[in-house]
Design an enzyme around this catalytic site. Structure first.
Site, PDB file in Angstrom:
ATOM      1  N   HIS A 109      63.785  17.033 -25.369  1.00  0.00           N
ATOM      2  CA  HIS A 109      65.100  17.623 -25.136  1.00  0.00           C
ATOM      3  C   HIS A 109      65.244  18.112 -23.696  1.00  0.00           C
ATOM      4  O   HIS A 109      66.217  17.784 -23.013  1.00  0.00           O
ATOM      5  CB  HIS A 109      65.338  18.784 -26.105  1.00  0.00           C
ATOM      6  CG  HIS A 109      66.701  19.378 -25.962  1.00  0.00           C
ATOM      7  ND1 HIS A 109      67.778  18.953 -26.713  1.00  0.00           N
ATOM      8  CD2 HIS A 109      67.184  20.340 -25.130  1.00  0.00           C
ATOM      9  CE1 HIS A 109      68.854  19.631 -26.354  1.00  0.00           C
ATOM     10  NE2 HIS A 109      68.516  20.486 -25.390  1.00  0.00           N
ATOM     11  N   LYS A 116      78.054  15.213 -19.508  1.00  0.00           N
ATOM     12  CA  LYS A 116      77.491  16.571 -19.540  1.00  0.00           C
ATOM     13  C   LYS A 116      78.412  17.417 -18.660  1.00  0.00           C
ATOM     14  O   LYS A 116      78.376  17.296 -17.428  1.00  0.00           O
ATOM     15  CB  LYS A 116      76.073  16.542 -18.972  1.00  0.00           C
ATOM     16  CG  LYS A 116      75.349  17.879 -19.035  1.00  0.00           C
ATOM     17  CD  LYS A 116      74.499  17.958 -20.281  1.00  0.00           C
ATOM     18  CE  LYS A 116      73.570  19.151 -20.245  1.00  0.00           C
ATOM     19  NZ  LYS A 116      72.839  19.314 -21.490  1.00  0.00           N
ATOM     20  N   HIS A 165      67.347  18.483 -18.382  1.00  0.00           N
ATOM     21  CA  HIS A 165      67.409  19.518 -17.348  1.00  0.00           C
ATOM     22  C   HIS A 165      66.324  19.312 -16.294  1.00  0.00           C
ATOM     23  O   HIS A 165      65.826  20.282 -15.731  1.00  0.00           O
ATOM     24  CB  HIS A 165      67.261  20.902 -17.989  1.00  0.00           C
ATOM     25  CG  HIS A 165      68.374  21.261 -18.909  1.00  0.00           C
ATOM     26  ND1 HIS A 165      69.631  21.611 -18.465  1.00  0.00           N
ATOM     27  CD2 HIS A 165      68.443  21.301 -20.262  1.00  0.00           C
ATOM     28  CE1 HIS A 165      70.413  21.867 -19.499  1.00  0.00           C
ATOM     29  NE2 HIS A 165      69.712  21.687 -20.600  1.00  0.00           N
TER      30      HIS A 165
END
Length: 292
Positions: free
Chosen positions: A162, A224, A178
């Protein structure tokens, strides 16, 4: 312990600045990589995949890949990025080769000063055992143990996937991603289209040597609206920060406010049972209701 939602955590700020100074593998802005911020991103409502493109060119104009891949922690990290199914709900199959790659990566980061300092701190706090091997087992569980993100499905996700790789919800909504290295590699393969920066409120635009950025982008057509990421830092630096915040609290969502260099950040870590659900740095002066 309740998650810290407002006051600066001075103890963690001091520690994280020491980890920052110890991060010898960090890539240098303007020398090891160059970015082009271009235009300011527009507003995108949650779950919308339509975004105005305020950037004609990629975010990353140059990355010294030879230098990147010559650093063992980056090289072993990059080998993990193709080990996952993108969609949640699709069961992950972990091969013996992938388990070996996970272990090689953990072995590499555990040899760095950054992770040794993080381990020492956690031992002092009784949040990790003194043995490096026990700490490695703990890290493997926190980051690589598979769990079900979609209700009723087989194990389809893990913290590492993730945070560092990214995943999608039924192919319609992107989650996570990220990490600057994955962003660069996906952008190079034309899977990511950078749409523009999201400015801090007290700054009209970021600088191109900023090492924490809020970005808007699409990944395989999924937008995003705002994704935050450290830029240039080593994998061990991010692993250290997120692991420390995760182990400091049993709260479902931890938000530790820290001052790191010129930045005031929240290090946000979401817990999925005994494992990491998500983790990212949030620039505190960005008040956007549709973050992350």
């Amino acid at each position: 312990m309740e998650a810290n939602r407002g006051q600066v955590n001075h103890e963690l700020s001091k520690l994280f600045n020491e980890l920052w100074d110890a991060d010898v593998n960090r890539m240098k802005a303007g020398k090891d990589y160059r970015i082009s911020l271009q235009g300011k991103a527009g507003y995108v409502p949650a779950r919308s995949n339509q975004a105005k493109d305020s950037a004609s060119y990629p975010l990353f104009q140059f990355v010294d890949e030879e230098k990147l891949k010559s650093k063992k922690t980056f090289a072993t990290f990059i080998s993990l990025l193709d080990n996952y199914e993108m969609d949640t709900g699709v069961a992950e199959v972990v091969t013996p080769e992938e388990i070996a790659e996970n272990n090689n990566f953990l072995d590499a980061i555990l040899e760095t000063k950054v992770m040794k300092m993080a381990h020492d701190y956690l031992v002092r706090k009784n949040q990790a055992k003194p043995s490096q091997n026990d700490f490695k087992v703990q890290l493997y569980s926190i980051w690589f143990q598979l769990y079900s993100r979609a209700p009723g499905s087989r194990p389809d996700s893990c913290g590492f996937e993730h945070v560092f790789v990214g995943e999608s919800k039924r192919g319609k909504e992107m989650m996570g991603l990220h990490n600057w290295v994955q962003f660069y590699l996906q952008e190079k393969r034309k899977n990511i289209d950078y749409k523009g920066y999201v400015a801090r409120q007290n700054k009209s635009r970021p600088d191109e040597d900023d090492q924490v950025l809020n970005l808007q982008f699409s990944w395989k057509e999924m937008v995003k609206p705002v994704g935050s990421s450290f830029i240039g830092v080593s994998p061990e630096f991010e692993f250290a920060l997120y692991t420390i915040v995760f182990l400091a609290s049993q709260a479902k969502m931890s938000r530790e406010v820290i001052r790191l260099e010129e930045y005031e950040l929240q290090i946000v870590v979401n817990r999925h049972g005994r494992y990491i659900g998500t983790a990212y740095p949030a620039l505190l002066s960005t008040n956007n209701p549709d973050l992350y």
